[in-house]
Design an enzyme around this catalytic site. Structure first.
Site, PDB file in Angstrom:
ATOM      1  N   ARG A 279      -9.244   0.285   3.493  1.00  0.00           N
ATOM      2  CA  ARG A 279      -8.255   1.235   2.953  1.00  0.00           C
ATOM      3  C   ARG A 279      -6.946   0.521   2.606  1.00  0.00           C
ATOM      4  NH1 ARG A 279      -6.639   5.450   6.957  1.00  0.00           N
ATOM      5  NH2 ARG A 279      -5.022   5.467   5.404  1.00  0.00           N
TER       6      ARG A 279
ATOM      7  N   ARG B 257      -0.626  14.883  12.202  1.00  0.00           N
ATOM      8  CA  ARG B 257       0.492  14.445  11.359  1.00  0.00           C
ATOM      9  C   ARG B 257       1.121  15.655  10.678  1.00  0.00           C
ATOM     10  NH1 ARG B 257      -1.572   8.809   8.673  1.00  0.00           N
ATOM     11  NH2 ARG B 257       0.552   8.725   7.883  1.00  0.00           N
TER      12      ARG B 257
ATOM     13  N   ASP C 154       3.153   0.244  12.431  1.00  0.00           N
ATOM     14  CA  ASP C 154       1.877  -0.222  11.875  1.00  0.00           C
ATOM     15  C   ASP C 154       1.520  -1.637  12.340  1.00  0.00           C
ATOM     16  OD1 ASP C 154       1.565   2.188  10.634  1.00  0.00           O
ATOM     17  OD2 ASP C 154       2.373   1.524   8.709  1.00  0.00           O
TER      18      ASP C 154
ATOM     19  N   LYS D 276       0.827  -1.215   0.000  1.00  0.00           N
ATOM     20  CA  LYS D 276       0.000   0.000   0.000  1.00  0.00           C
ATOM     21  C   LYS D 276       0.855   1.257   0.000  1.00  0.00           C
ATOM     22  CE  LYS D 276      -1.873   1.857   3.971  1.00  0.00           C
ATOM     23  NZ  LYS D 276      -1.719   3.317   4.107  1.00  0.00           N
ATOM     24  N   ASN D 277       1.823   1.305   0.936  1.00  0.00           N
ATOM     25  CA  ASN D 277       2.537   2.575   1.103  1.00  0.00           C
ATOM     26  C   ASN D 277       3.549   2.852  -0.007  1.00  0.00           C
ATOM     27  OD1 ASN D 277       0.946   3.254   3.223  1.00  0.00           O
ATOM     28  ND2 ASN D 277       2.367   2.539   4.805  1.00  0.00           N
TER      29      ASN D 277
ATOM     30  N   CYS E 218      -5.594  12.989  12.102  1.00  0.00           N
ATOM     31  CA  CYS E 218      -5.961  11.681  11.585  1.00  0.00           C
ATOM     32  C   CYS E 218      -6.381  10.780  12.711  1.00  0.00           C
ATOM     33  CB  CYS E 218      -4.829  11.105  10.778  1.00  0.00           C
ATOM     34  SG  CYS E 218      -3.891   9.918  11.623  1.00  0.00           S
TER      35      CYS E 218
HETATM   36  N1  EPU Z   1       6.898  13.925  11.339  1.00  0.00           N
HETATM   37  C1  EPU Z   1       7.205  15.246  11.634  1.00  0.00           C
HETATM   38  N2  EPU Z   1       7.259  16.133  10.588  1.00  0.00           N
HETATM   39  C2  EPU Z   1       7.026  15.775   9.300  1.00  0.00           C
HETATM   40  C3  EPU Z   1       6.716  14.428   9.021  1.00  0.00           C
HETATM   41  C4  EPU Z   1       6.661  13.522  10.067  1.00  0.00           C
HETATM   42  O1  EPU Z   1       7.413  15.600  12.777  1.00  0.00           O
HETATM   43  O2  EPU Z   1       7.089  16.633   8.420  1.00  0.00           O
HETATM   44  C5  EPU Z   1       6.850  12.945  12.439  1.00  0.00           C
HETATM   45  C6  EPU Z   1       5.466  12.335  12.631  1.00  0.00           C
HETATM   46  O3  EPU Z   1       4.662  13.103  13.477  1.00  0.00           O
HETATM   47  C7  EPU Z   1       5.796  10.973  13.190  1.00  0.00           C
HETATM   48  C8  EPU Z   1       7.141  10.628  12.561  1.00  0.00           C
HETATM   49  O4  EPU Z   1       7.691  11.865  12.093  1.00  0.00           O
HETATM   50  O5  EPU Z   1       5.970  11.064  14.576  1.00  0.00           O
HETATM   51  C9  EPU Z   1       7.086   9.652  11.411  1.00  0.00           C
HETATM   52  O6  EPU Z   1       6.158  10.091  10.416  1.00  0.00           O
HETATM   53  P1  EPU Z   1       6.297   9.702   8.884  1.00  0.00           P
HETATM   54  O7  EPU Z   1       6.422  10.960   8.109  1.00  0.00           O
HETATM   55  O8  EPU Z   1       7.350   8.668   8.742  1.00  0.00           O
HETATM   56  O9  EPU Z   1       4.889   9.070   8.582  1.00  0.00           O
HETATM   57  P2  EPU Z   1       4.037   9.205   7.271  1.00  0.00           P
HETATM   58  O10 EPU Z   1       4.933   9.267   6.088  1.00  0.00           O
HETATM   59  O11 EPU Z   1       3.003  10.249   7.423  1.00  0.00           O
HETATM   60  C10 EPU Z   1       3.962   6.649   6.748  1.00  0.00           C
HETATM   61  C11 EPU Z   1       2.910   5.608   6.519  1.00  0.00           C
HETATM   62  C12 EPU Z   1       2.250   5.260   7.841  1.00  0.00           C
HETATM   63  C13 EPU Z   1       3.291   4.783   8.836  1.00  0.00           C
HETATM   64  C14 EPU Z   1       4.406   5.824   8.983  1.00  0.00           C
HETATM   65  C15 EPU Z   1       5.559   5.357   9.856  1.00  0.00           C
HETATM   66  C16 EPU Z   1       2.187   6.180   4.287  1.00  0.00           C
HETATM   67  C17 EPU Z   1       1.122   6.708   3.413  1.00  0.00           C
HETATM   68  N3  EPU Z   1       1.924   6.146   5.598  1.00  0.00           N
HETATM   69  O12 EPU Z   1       3.293   7.788   7.253  1.00  0.00           O
HETATM   70  O13 EPU Z   1       1.390   4.181   7.526  1.00  0.00           O
HETATM   71  O14 EPU Z   1       2.693   4.586  10.097  1.00  0.00           O
HETATM   72  O15 EPU Z   1       4.932   6.145   7.677  1.00  0.00           O
HETATM   73  O16 EPU Z   1       6.095   4.185   9.342  1.00  0.00           O
HETATM   74  O17 EPU Z   1       3.242   5.775   3.825  1.00  0.00           O
HETATM   75  C18 EPU Z   1      -0.550   2.867   7.631  1.00  0.00           C
HETATM   76  O18 EPU Z   1      -0.191   2.313   6.576  1.00  0.00           O
HETATM   77  O19 EPU Z   1      -1.498   2.437   8.333  1.00  0.00           O
HETATM   78  C19 EPU Z   1       0.142   4.057   8.086  1.00  0.00           C
HETATM   79  C20 EPU Z   1      -0.365   4.891   8.961  1.00  0.00           C
END
Ligand code: EPU
Length: 420
Positions: free
Chosen positions: A399, A123, A307, A23-24, A118
């Site tokens: 999803r 986020r 996850d 998915k991701n 969310c």
């Molecule tokens: N963070 C920041 N600033 C940013 C971005 C992230 O502080 O600009 C923080 C977040 O608050 C969090 C940490 O960094 O504490 C990690 O966030 P990350 O950006 O890695 O998460 P994401 O890219 O929004 C993806 C997956 C999530 C998964 C996370 C962590 C996708 C679409 N989503 O989210 O997947 O939990 O990485 O591995 O790729 C799921 O599939 O159910 C899901 C939620």
């Protein structure tokens, strides 16, 4: 119409299950395809809610999407007609933030509704913004819309203050068409980051080091496409079935996996006394009645994935003694705990720590999916519990899990979907 899942629990899962495309990776590769002035073919695209929404969004931006058989799609982004994605279009999909990177790189502007709060907390996207600004873009947040504009993007050295999957991929996407060299330091290293880089490289990009401590992107003038890319197997779906096999004391061979991606999960299952064997592209999990307690901390890859935190807590609920799960990625990921308590689990929360006292058995109850992975945890709880479990808010599970009931039924589960 609202739907719910009904599970008659207590049946050990047995047999083989085939893991779908990640998915991701898919939700990043689809927006990244907008960089291409032409067509690309993507195989192993999972039929899941998030992918369907994203394909609809890129169609509204002018891309053409053709579905072939066997989970293959062709995206033709030669003629993009818009750079705006409204709140209505993106409200149910956080991964819409990848449209910012691809649209600003391809047409110099992007306007996408802010990915809001969310199911498990706020986020932020400050690291995405920091990356775009370093590449020379102007970023504004106005009336809930994120606007990114740049006459041209120029390569830069970017250090991410937090390890972020989304920011790493977004900066990589944007830098693909920037002038000169971009380096991303302290990037995330998840398998799907490597997959997105492989996709972009197959289409003509020059990205090196994805999956390591530094990613180097040498900008190219144009991506022409024409290549075929097959999405990697879903690490989290594979982990979900591994845990489901263990939780039901079953014997399941999970096929189409990359065992290396599963090391943190396999290691914890082995520590709990569960049999895990692997070879080539499969992993076999044989559950046990007697489970050792373990302590787990979620971490960016190659650590234990956040996850899989809710699913593994279900398994720990019936381990001998007291186990702990420390959540170090999402601070509000514990909403599923109340649901699990309804099924008889003994869990205490202290900040980001869940303290789980093992019980003999869970018992079926009406519960709800509070987010996607919490929903997967409820399914595992229902499969392993005594009696009948009713899971509400199934849409959240749809999803991210392709053909969930069919796959589970083939493993012997009694699971059905009813309309309310
Ligand atoms: N963070 C920041 N600033 C940013 C971005 C992230 O502080 O600009 C923080 C977040 O608050 C969090 C940490 O960094 O504490 C990690 O966030 P990350 O950006 O890695 O998460 P994401 O890219 O929004 C993806 C997956 C999530 C998964 C996370 C962590 C996708 C679409 N989503 O989210 O997947 O939990 O990485 O591995 O790729 C799921 O599939 O159910 C899901 C939620």
């Amino acid at each position: 119409m609202e739907e719910k899942l009904i599970i008659n629990g207590g049946i050990p899962l047995k047999g083989e299950v085939y893991v779908s495309g990640a998915k991701n990776a898919a939700v990043a590769i689809i927006p990244a395809a907008l960089l291409i002035n032409g067509k690309c073919t993507i195989e192993n695209v999972p039929h899941i809610g998030d992918v369907e929404i994203l394909l609809d969004i890129i169609k509204q931006l002018g891309a053409k999407v053709t579905h072939l058989k066997d989970n293959t799609i062709i995206i033709d982004a030669e003629k993009l007609t818009s750079w705006k994605a409204s709140y209505e279009m993106v409200k149910s999909l956080r991964a819409s933030y990848y449209l910012l990177g691809s649209l600003v790189a391809r047409i110099g502007k992007a306007e996408v509704s802010f990915p809001g709060g969310c199911d498990f907390g706020y986020r932020p996207i400050d690291q995405h913004i920091k990356g775009f600004e370093a590449l020379g873009a102007k970023v504004e947040i106005l009336q809930g819309q994120v606007k990114v504009e740049a006459e041209k993007l120029v390569g830069a050295q970017i250090y991410l203050d937090v390890v972020s999957v989304g920011a790493t991929i977004n900066v990589m996407i944007a830098a693909t068409l920037a002038e000169g060299l971009t380096t991303i330091e302290n990037p995330a290293k998840e398998p799907h980051i490597v997959d997105v880089a492989n996709f972009l490289n197959a289409m003509g990009a020059d990205i090196k080091g994805a999956g390591t401590d530094v990613i180097k992107i040498r900008g190219v003038k144009e991506l022409k496409g024409g290549a075929v890319h097959s999405i990697i197997p879903d690490q989290i779906e594979a982990g979900t079935y591994m845990i489901a096999a263990a939780a039901t004391c079953g014997d399941v061979t999970i096929r189409n996996v990359i065992p290396k991606h599963m090391e943190s999960v396999s290691a914890k299952l082995l520590e709990m006394n569960i049999d895990v064997t692997e070879n080539g592209d499969w992993i076999r999990v044989v559950g046990k009645e007697n489970l050792n307690k373990v302590n787990i901390k979620t971490l960016p890859y190659p650590g234990f994935p956040t996850d899989l935190h809710p699913p593994i807590t279900v398994l720990l609920s019936r381990a001998n003694g007291t186990s702990t799960v420390t959540e170090s990625v999402w601070d509000l990921r514990f909403q599923y705990v109340d649901e699990l308590r309804r099924m008889g689990a003994h869990i205490r929360l202290e900040g980001r720590l869940a303290i789980i006292e093992g019980v003999k058995k869970l018992s079926g109850a009406p519960v709800k999916a509070t987010d996607l992975r919490a929903g997967a945890a409820m399914v595992i709880a229902g499969l392993s519990a005594e009696g009948s479990t009713e899971i509400n808010d199934v849409k959240l599970i749809d999803r991210g899990y392709e053909h969930l009931e069919e796959k589970l039924r083939r493993l012997g589960a009694e699971i059905s979907r009813v309309r309310k």
